[in-house]
Motif scaffolding. Structure first.
Motif, PDB file in Angstrom:
ATOM      1  N   LYS A  16      30.629   4.980 -30.609  1.00  0.00           N
ATOM      2  CA  LYS A  16      29.705   3.865 -30.833  1.00  0.00           C
ATOM      3  C   LYS A  16      29.909   2.781 -29.786  1.00  0.00           C
ATOM      4  O   LYS A  16      30.965   2.661 -29.186  1.00  0.00           O
ATOM      5  CB  LYS A  16      29.918   3.255 -32.230  1.00  0.00           C
ATOM      6  CG  LYS A  16      29.705   4.231 -33.356  1.00  0.00           C
ATOM      7  CD  LYS A  16      28.273   4.703 -33.446  1.00  0.00           C
ATOM      8  CE  LYS A  16      28.121   5.694 -34.579  1.00  0.00           C
ATOM      9  NZ  LYS A  16      26.909   6.419 -34.557  1.00  0.00           N
ATOM     10  N   GLY A  17      28.888   2.008 -29.582  1.00  0.00           N
ATOM     11  CA  GLY A  17      28.975   0.833 -28.727  1.00  0.00           C
ATOM     12  C   GLY A  17      29.353   1.126 -27.295  1.00  0.00           C
ATOM     13  O   GLY A  17      28.790   1.974 -26.633  1.00  0.00           O
ATOM     14  N   LYS A  18      30.342   0.398 -26.799  1.00  0.00           N
ATOM     15  CA  LYS A  18      30.739   0.488 -25.392  1.00  0.00           C
ATOM     16  C   LYS A  18      31.415   1.803 -25.033  1.00  0.00           C
ATOM     17  O   LYS A  18      31.514   2.145 -23.869  1.00  0.00           O
ATOM     18  CB  LYS A  18      31.638  -0.690 -25.040  1.00  0.00           C
ATOM     19  CG  LYS A  18      30.918  -2.009 -25.083  1.00  0.00           C
ATOM     20  CD  LYS A  18      31.818  -3.143 -24.673  1.00  0.00           C
ATOM     21  CE  LYS A  18      31.051  -4.450 -24.747  1.00  0.00           C
ATOM     22  NZ  LYS A  18      31.844  -5.584 -24.306  1.00  0.00           N
ATOM     23  N   GLU A  19      31.913   2.535 -26.046  1.00  0.00           N
ATOM     24  CA  GLU A  19      32.545   3.826 -25.767  1.00  0.00           C
ATOM     25  C   GLU A  19      31.522   4.859 -25.295  1.00  0.00           C
ATOM     26  O   GLU A  19      31.866   5.800 -24.602  1.00  0.00           O
ATOM     27  CB  GLU A  19      33.237   4.359 -27.023  1.00  0.00           C
ATOM     28  CG  GLU A  19      34.429   3.550 -27.455  1.00  0.00           C
ATOM     29  CD  GLU A  19      35.057   4.141 -28.708  1.00  0.00           C
ATOM     30  OE1 GLU A  19      34.336   4.693 -29.561  1.00  0.00           O
ATOM     31  OE2 GLU A  19      36.279   4.036 -28.837  1.00  0.00           O
ATOM     32  N   LYS A  20      30.292   4.678 -25.695  1.00  0.00           N
ATOM     33  CA  LYS A  20      29.250   5.632 -25.348  1.00  0.00           C
ATOM     34  C   LYS A  20      28.909   5.493 -23.867  1.00  0.00           C
ATOM     35  O   LYS A  20      28.665   4.410 -23.366  1.00  0.00           O
ATOM     36  CB  LYS A  20      28.007   5.359 -26.210  1.00  0.00           C
ATOM     37  CG  LYS A  20      27.120   6.530 -26.374  1.00  0.00           C
ATOM     38  CD  LYS A  20      26.112   6.263 -27.471  1.00  0.00           C
ATOM     39  CE  LYS A  20      25.310   7.510 -27.706  1.00  0.00           C
ATOM     40  NZ  LYS A  20      24.303   7.331 -28.704  1.00  0.00           N
ATOM     41  N   GLN A  21      28.886   6.611 -23.150  1.00  0.00           N
ATOM     42  CA  GLN A  21      28.665   6.607 -21.708  1.00  0.00           C
ATOM     43  C   GLN A  21      27.194   6.422 -21.325  1.00  0.00           C
ATOM     44  O   GLN A  21      26.888   5.765 -20.350  1.00  0.00           O
ATOM     45  CB  GLN A  21      29.181   7.916 -21.104  1.00  0.00           C
ATOM     46  CG  GLN A  21      30.675   8.122 -21.275  1.00  0.00           C
ATOM     47  CD  GLN A  21      31.487   7.176 -20.421  1.00  0.00           C
ATOM     48  OE1 GLN A  21      31.182   6.948 -19.260  1.00  0.00           O
ATOM     49  NE2 GLN A  21      32.521   6.608 -20.994  1.00  0.00           N
TER      50      GLN A  21
END
Length: 101
Positions: A16-21
């Motif tokens: 989720k969020g910033k982890e998603k590339q």
């Protein structure tokens, strides 16, 4: 233009969020630019859409075969999408072959 029907499947939906590339919007734009027939997201970790991703590909192959056999007999049949999670990107997608990788 792709050599056949291509459905892009993005893994790691569980991030989720910033982890998603890559965002869904960017993935859809990528598919539209390359004339892929669709995009869906899945997660091997949680199992989200794993079965559906394979079924979309299988149904595309089956639809292609039905269309090929019905065009030789001049009749057409309609088929429903196996999963509402597939985002289609090309209006002429039914005219191409399916590639499963």
């Amino acid at each position: 233009e792709p050599p056949g029907r291509v459905i892009l499947v993005g893994n790691k939906y569980d991030l989720k969020g910033k982890e998603k590339q890559i965002s869904r919007r960017d993935a859809l734009a990528y598919c539209q630019k390359r004339k892929f027939i669709g995009y869906m997201e899945m997660s091997c970790k949680s199992g989200y859409h794993c079965h559906e991703a394979l079924m979309v590909a299988v149904h595309a192959v089956m639809r292609e075969r039905r269309e090929a056999s019905s065009s030789s007999s001049s009749s057409s049949s309609s088929s429903s999408s196996p999963s509402s999670s597939l985002s289609t990107t090309s209006p002429d997608a039914s005219k191409k072959k399916c590639i499963v990788m």
